[in-house]
Design a protein around this motif. Structure first.
Motif, PDB file in Angstrom:
ATOM      1  N   ILE A 144     -30.779  -1.945 -52.978  1.00 17.18           N
ATOM      2  CA  ILE A 144     -29.857  -0.840 -52.711  1.00 17.18           C
ATOM      3  C   ILE A 144     -28.434  -1.365 -52.550  1.00 17.18           C
ATOM      4  N   ALA A 145     -28.283  -2.507 -51.874  1.00 19.30           N
ATOM      5  CA  ALA A 145     -26.956  -3.097 -51.689  1.00 19.30           C
ATOM      6  C   ALA A 145     -26.342  -3.505 -53.026  1.00 19.30           C
ATOM      7  N   VAL A 146     -27.138  -4.068 -53.904  1.00 14.59           N
ATOM      8  CA  VAL A 146     -26.645  -4.468 -55.227  1.00 14.59           C
ATOM      9  C   VAL A 146     -26.234  -3.236 -56.033  1.00 14.59           C
ATOM     10  N   GLU A 147     -27.052  -2.208 -56.007  1.00 15.92           N
ATOM     11  CA  GLU A 147     -26.727  -0.978 -56.725  1.00 15.92           C
ATOM     12  C   GLU A 147     -25.411  -0.385 -56.211  1.00 15.92           C
ATOM     13  N   GLU A 148     -25.225  -0.412 -54.893  1.00 15.21           N
ATOM     14  CA  GLU A 148     -24.010   0.146 -54.304  1.00 15.21           C
ATOM     15  C   GLU A 148     -22.793  -0.693 -54.658  1.00 15.21           C
ATOM     16  N   ALA A 149     -22.937  -2.029 -54.624  1.00 17.51           N
ATOM     17  CA  ALA A 149     -21.821  -2.910 -54.972  1.00 17.51           C
ATOM     18  C   ALA A 149     -21.413  -2.720 -56.429  1.00 17.51           C
ATOM     19  N   GLU A 150     -22.385  -2.574 -57.292  1.00 17.83           N
ATOM     20  CA  GLU A 150     -22.085  -2.369 -58.708  1.00 17.83           C
ATOM     21  C   GLU A 150     -21.420  -1.009 -58.929  1.00 17.83           C
ATOM     22  N   ARG A 151     -21.867  -0.009 -58.186  1.00 17.82           N
ATOM     23  CA  ARG A 151     -21.256   1.321 -58.307  1.00 17.82           C
ATOM     24  C   ARG A 151     -19.785   1.285 -57.903  1.00 17.82           C
ATOM     25  N   ARG A 152     -19.501   0.616 -56.791  1.00 16.47           N
ATOM     26  CA  ARG A 152     -18.118   0.534 -56.327  1.00 16.47           C
ATOM     27  C   ARG A 152     -17.256  -0.261 -57.302  1.00 16.47           C
ATOM     28  N   ALA A 153     -17.818  -1.354 -57.827  1.00 15.97           N
ATOM     29  CA  ALA A 153     -17.057  -2.196 -58.751  1.00 15.97           C
ATOM     30  C   ALA A 153     -16.683  -1.434 -60.016  1.00 15.97           C
ATOM     31  N   ARG A 154     -17.495  -0.493 -60.417  1.00 14.94           N
ATOM     32  CA  ARG A 154     -17.225   0.285 -61.627  1.00 14.94           C
ATOM     33  C   ARG A 154     -16.497   1.595 -61.334  1.00 14.94           C
ATOM     34  N   GLY A 155     -16.185   1.812 -60.060  1.00 13.90           N
ATOM     35  CA  GLY A 155     -15.437   3.003 -59.687  1.00 13.90           C
ATOM     36  C   GLY A 155     -16.203   4.294 -59.860  1.00 13.90           C
ATOM     37  N   ARG A 156     -17.514   4.247 -59.722  1.00 14.27           N
ATOM     38  CA  ARG A 156     -18.330   5.432 -59.904  1.00 14.27           C
ATOM     39  C   ARG A 156     -18.503   6.185 -58.590  1.00 14.27           C
ATOM     40  N   ALA A 157     -18.721   7.474 -58.692  1.00 12.31           N
ATOM     41  CA  ALA A 157     -18.996   8.291 -57.517  1.00 12.31           C
ATOM     42  C   ALA A 157     -20.390   7.956 -56.986  1.00 12.31           C
ATOM     43  N   PRO A 158     -20.642   8.227 -55.721  1.00 11.00           N
ATOM     44  CA  PRO A 158     -21.986   7.972 -55.165  1.00 11.00           C
ATOM     45  C   PRO A 158     -23.056   8.714 -55.957  1.00 11.00           C
ATOM     46  N   TYR A 159     -24.193   8.041 -56.117  1.00 14.69           N
ATOM     47  CA  TYR A 159     -25.296   8.668 -56.841  1.00 14.69           C
ATOM     48  C   TYR A 159     -25.866   9.814 -56.011  1.00 14.69           C
ATOM     49  N   GLY A 160     -26.280  10.842 -56.677  1.00 14.71           N
ATOM     50  CA  GLY A 160     -26.837  11.997 -55.990  1.00 14.71           C
ATOM     51  C   GLY A 160     -28.342  11.988 -55.895  1.00 14.71           C
TER      52      GLY A 160
END
Length: 215
Positions: free
Chosen positions: A6-22
């Motif tokens: 989950i931490a890796v998924e969140e770090a990758e999301r932030r690095a790509r500037g994506r909105a939080p997953y729903g």
């Protein structure tokens, strides 16, 4: 492991500037009663490492290549879903998984048991045409199901490529990689030292690589 993914998924999301997953990162874990039900339906015990994953991490979610298939109850039966719940993979525990080098011999045995003498083996499809002659419209389905007997479709690798976890046979607990084609070989997943992966080592190798990439 769950928290690390989950931490890796969140770090990758932030690095790509994506909105939080729903939606949740993982499918819900299976309860002890559900695991008992799965194994009672299959008539075999799941490999320990995968069973622990289902109980403590999730019944599907991120994984090597694209993602893990999800273990769901569909129309009262447990099966592995990758594209649509209309076509779950249902483990056939009636015999051991047949390695690629032994597959043609297994086919000839099946055909002879049906009273048919195999013809010339095709270089790409082995005896698929003979299966069609013997089993009619169901021939290809019989061929596909027998080819995956004793194993479960564990990961969707994209573009028709798949990963498989052996559940029945001498290599129980190991994984196999399969490319796209009518009859590609099942190749063992191995680590940097050439050792065959089990579910845990395979999944951890993927996770550790992702953790290095997001640092």
């Amino acid at each position: 492991m769950r928290e690390r993914v989950i931490a890796v998924e969140e770090a990758e999301r932030r690095a790509r500037g994506r909105a939080p997953y729903g939606y949740p990162t993982f499918e819900p874990v299976l309860t002890p009663a559900e695991l008992v039900e799965v194994e009672a339906q299959l008539g075999v015990s799941l490999p320990d490492e995968y069973r622990t994953f289902l109980a403590e991490v999730g019944a599907g979610g991120p994984g090597p290549a694209l993602n893990l298939t999800s273990l769901h109850r569909v129309d009262g039966k447990w099966g592995w879903i990758w594209e649509s719940e209309d076509q779950p993979w249902l483990l056939d525990p009636s015999g051991p998984f047949v390695e690629t080098e032994d597959w043609a011999d297994q086919q000839t045995a099946t055909l002879r048991a049906a009273g048919y003498e195999p013809t010339t083996r095709d270089v790409d499809d082995d005896y698929l045409d003979d299966y069609r002659k013997v089993f009619g419209d169901a021939g290809e389905e019989v061929w596909v199901l027998e080819r995956g007997r004793g194993a479960i479709h564990i990961s969707d690798n994209g573009c028709g490529m798949t990963g498989w976890l052996i559940v029945v046979g001498p290599h129980r607990g190991e994984l196999r990689d399969r490319d796209c084609a009518v009859n590609p070989p099942f190749e063992p997943y191995v680590d940097a030292n050439g050792n065959r992966h089990t579910f845990r080592s395979w999944y951890l190798e993927w996770l550790e690589q992702r953790e290095r990439e997001v640092r």
